[in-house]
Design a protein around this motif. Sequence first.
Motif, PDB file in Angstrom:
ATOM      1  N   PHE A  21      12.001  -0.938  -4.426  1.00 14.00           N
ATOM      2  CA  PHE A  21      11.382  -0.444  -3.399  1.00 14.00           C
ATOM      3  C   PHE A  21      11.680   0.998  -3.107  1.00 14.00           C
ATOM      4  O   PHE A  21      11.190   2.002  -2.942  1.00 14.00           O
ATOM      5  CB  PHE A  21      11.286  -1.146  -1.988  1.00 14.00           C
ATOM      6  CG  PHE A  21      10.539  -2.450  -2.325  1.00 14.00           C
ATOM      7  CD1 PHE A  21       9.287  -2.138  -1.972  1.00 14.00           C
ATOM      8  CD2 PHE A  21      10.576  -3.532  -2.609  1.00 14.00           C
ATOM      9  CE1 PHE A  21       8.081  -3.108  -1.830  1.00 14.00           C
ATOM     10  CE2 PHE A  21       9.978  -4.884  -2.413  1.00 14.00           C
ATOM     11  CZ  PHE A  21       8.661  -4.493  -2.081  1.00 14.00           C
ATOM     12  N   LEU A  22      13.271   1.123  -3.456  1.00 13.51           N
ATOM     13  CA  LEU A  22      13.911   2.512  -3.165  1.00 13.51           C
ATOM     14  C   LEU A  22      13.338   3.505  -4.474  1.00 13.51           C
ATOM     15  O   LEU A  22      13.215   4.556  -4.112  1.00 13.51           O
ATOM     16  CB  LEU A  22      15.259   2.242  -3.029  1.00 13.51           C
ATOM     17  CG  LEU A  22      15.790   1.522  -1.829  1.00 13.51           C
ATOM     18  CD1 LEU A  22      17.224   1.078  -1.834  1.00 13.51           C
ATOM     19  CD2 LEU A  22      15.440   2.269  -0.717  1.00 13.51           C
ATOM     20  N   ASP A  23      13.492   2.877  -5.405  1.00 11.41           N
ATOM     21  CA  ASP A  23      13.098   3.715  -6.761  1.00 11.41           C
ATOM     22  C   ASP A  23      11.669   4.088  -6.395  1.00 11.41           C
ATOM     23  O   ASP A  23      11.359   5.004  -7.104  1.00 11.41           O
ATOM     24  CB  ASP A  23      13.072   2.725  -7.969  1.00 11.41           C
ATOM     25  CG  ASP A  23      14.635   2.454  -8.646  1.00 11.41           C
ATOM     26  OD1 ASP A  23      15.508   3.597  -8.046  1.00 11.41           O
ATOM     27  OD2 ASP A  23      15.012   1.652  -8.953  1.00 11.41           O
ATOM     28  N   ALA A  24      10.869   3.134  -5.985  1.00 12.45           N
ATOM     29  CA  ALA A  24       9.288   3.588  -5.705  1.00 12.45           C
ATOM     30  C   ALA A  24       9.215   4.457  -4.712  1.00 12.45           C
ATOM     31  O   ALA A  24       8.003   5.110  -4.333  1.00 12.45           O
ATOM     32  CB  ALA A  24       8.653   2.445  -5.444  1.00 12.45           C
ATOM     33  N   GLY A  25      10.215   4.926  -3.869  1.00 17.85           N
ATOM     34  CA  GLY A  25      10.086   5.891  -2.894  1.00 17.85           C
ATOM     35  C   GLY A  25      10.058   5.618  -1.478  1.00 17.85           C
ATOM     36  O   GLY A  25       9.812   6.535  -0.443  1.00 17.85           O
ATOM     37  N   TYR A  26      10.281   4.120  -1.098  1.00 16.54           N
ATOM     38  CA  TYR A  26      10.141   3.557   0.044  1.00 16.54           C
ATOM     39  C   TYR A  26      11.553   3.988   1.037  1.00 16.54           C
ATOM     40  O   TYR A  26      12.332   3.747   0.376  1.00 16.54           O
ATOM     41  CB  TYR A  26       9.668   2.145   0.056  1.00 16.54           C
ATOM     42  CG  TYR A  26       8.301   1.998  -0.338  1.00 16.54           C
ATOM     43  CD1 TYR A  26       7.111   1.914   0.751  1.00 16.54           C
ATOM     44  CD2 TYR A  26       7.951   1.477  -1.627  1.00 16.54           C
ATOM     45  CE1 TYR A  26       5.948   1.922   0.298  1.00 16.54           C
ATOM     46  CE2 TYR A  26       6.692   1.373  -1.966  1.00 16.54           C
ATOM     47  CZ  TYR A  26       5.693   1.498  -1.054  1.00 16.54           C
ATOM     48  OH  TYR A  26       4.517   1.097  -1.714  1.00 16.54           O
ATOM     49  N   PRO A  68       0.880  -1.242   0.087  1.00 15.72           N
ATOM     50  CA  PRO A  68      -0.017   0.134  -0.091  1.00 15.72           C
ATOM     51  C   PRO A  68       0.739   1.242  -0.147  1.00 15.72           C
ATOM     52  O   PRO A  68       1.905   1.446   0.684  1.00 15.72           O
ATOM     53  CB  PRO A  68      -0.879  -0.016   1.116  1.00 15.72           C
ATOM     54  CG  PRO A  68      -0.787  -1.466   1.742  1.00 15.72           C
ATOM     55  CD  PRO A  68       0.481  -2.153   1.043  1.00 15.72           C
ATOM     56  N   ASP A  69       0.457   2.181  -0.818  1.00 14.79           N
ATOM     57  CA  ASP A  69       1.290   3.663  -0.779  1.00 14.79           C
ATOM     58  C   ASP A  69       1.353   4.278   0.572  1.00 14.79           C
ATOM     59  O   ASP A  69       2.147   5.078   0.851  1.00 14.79           O
ATOM     60  CB  ASP A  69       0.353   4.573  -1.711  1.00 14.79           C
ATOM     61  CG  ASP A  69       0.466   3.988  -3.130  1.00 14.79           C
ATOM     62  OD1 ASP A  69       1.165   3.163  -3.389  1.00 14.79           O
ATOM     63  OD2 ASP A  69      -0.336   4.521  -4.000  1.00 14.79           O
ATOM     64  N   ASP A  70       0.405   3.941   1.510  1.00 12.31           N
ATOM     65  CA  ASP A  70       0.325   4.576   2.687  1.00 12.31           C
ATOM     66  C   ASP A  70       1.412   4.045   3.919  1.00 12.31           C
ATOM     67  O   ASP A  70       1.189   4.437   4.964  1.00 12.31           O
ATOM     68  CB  ASP A  70      -1.018   4.864   3.158  1.00 12.31           C
ATOM     69  CG  ASP A  70      -1.775   3.570   3.372  1.00 12.31           C
ATOM     70  OD1 ASP A  70      -1.132   2.648   3.265  1.00 12.31           O
ATOM     71  OD2 ASP A  70      -2.741   3.672   4.184  1.00 12.31           O
ATOM     72  N   VAL A  71       2.206   2.912   3.535  1.00 10.38           N
ATOM     73  CA  VAL A  71       3.200   2.442   3.972  1.00 10.38           C
ATOM     74  C   VAL A  71       4.058   3.349   4.286  1.00 10.38           C
ATOM     75  O   VAL A  71       4.931   3.758   3.015  1.00 10.38           O
ATOM     76  CB  VAL A  71       3.334   1.156   3.705  1.00 10.38           C
ATOM     77  CG1 VAL A  71       4.699   0.580   4.380  1.00 10.38           C
ATOM     78  CG2 VAL A  71       2.366  -0.008   3.951  1.00 10.38           C
TER      79      VAL A  71
END
Length: 343
Positions: free
Chosen positions: A95-100, A73-76
């Motif tokens: 996941f890092l590329d996705a901003g996490y 989920p985006d809100d994680v």
Amino acid sequence: MTRVGILGATGAVGQRFIQLLDDHPDFELAAVTASEASAGETYKEAAKWRVDTPIPEDVASMTVRATDPDEVPDDVDLLFSSLPSSVAERVEPKFLDAGYVVSSNSSNDRLADDVPLVIPEINPEHLDLIEVQRDERGWDGALVKNPNCSTITMVPTLAALDRFGIERVHVSTLQAVSGAGYSGVSSMEIIDNAIPHIGGEEEKMETESRKLLGDFDGAEVEWHGAEVSASCNRIPTIDGHLENVWAELDEDPTVAEVYEAFADAPTQDLYTAPDPLIETFTEPDRPQPRLDRMVGGGMAVAAGGVQHTDSGIQYNCLAHNTIRGAAGASLLNGELLVEEGWV
């Protein structure tokens, strides 16, 4: 409340994450991932639970997701990674590329120049490498690593001794079987036996310790100049890595001064941080895994048996390898990331 997820949640370290996150006052577990084979199952179905407390009811019924950024989920806000390093080196960058923001126990990239390798009580300032990392890699997320379970047992004691100037360190470890994972060492190998080699472990201790003790100048970490040599051995204890350390120092402290240095080791005002960081024992036969691995709730380091040698100081140290040495270390790094505003 920070919403968090666990990558690789069904394995031994993933299970420790779930145990430690249960009733955490600041973190809400919102996602658990595993392999494609487990995706779609409930966590209770997917995980062969081996931790010494029951699966939290709300986690048992959670649906396991595939380990893919599109499935989380985006809100994680924060992810804890307990993936095998061979998987993590492929998956974590996605996941890092996705901003996490990822607080990872996996061994890949621990020595990368732009990746903070952190023990919050020892080198919290190394988190500022995240700025360098984002500039160089072009991602919006952030990757932080905790060290190997044997390294994290020794380094807090070395950091305490560095007031006397550390020149050389020799360490011999007696490591628990849980450090190899549930199926890592067969019973026929380890019962009535000791194995005087753990692949890659010596190199991790010899390199990670110097990076952790190094100085960050705002752009890079200059590794500590001490020489570190390690011999790593597997023994038939379940949890708790015991280590015999010989430290050659610039100064010649008394035994009492060494104990004082250990007692003065700093802590952090974080939920999972132990106080004190180092529990000391004056008895020559302590610490011991069965008696002392749960000091500080499994998050402290136990140290004792301090004595002079011809070349310096010898002592013993111990930490719980799957709590302080793995899941608890990543969890504490996650708390520091939130405290410092990176999440």
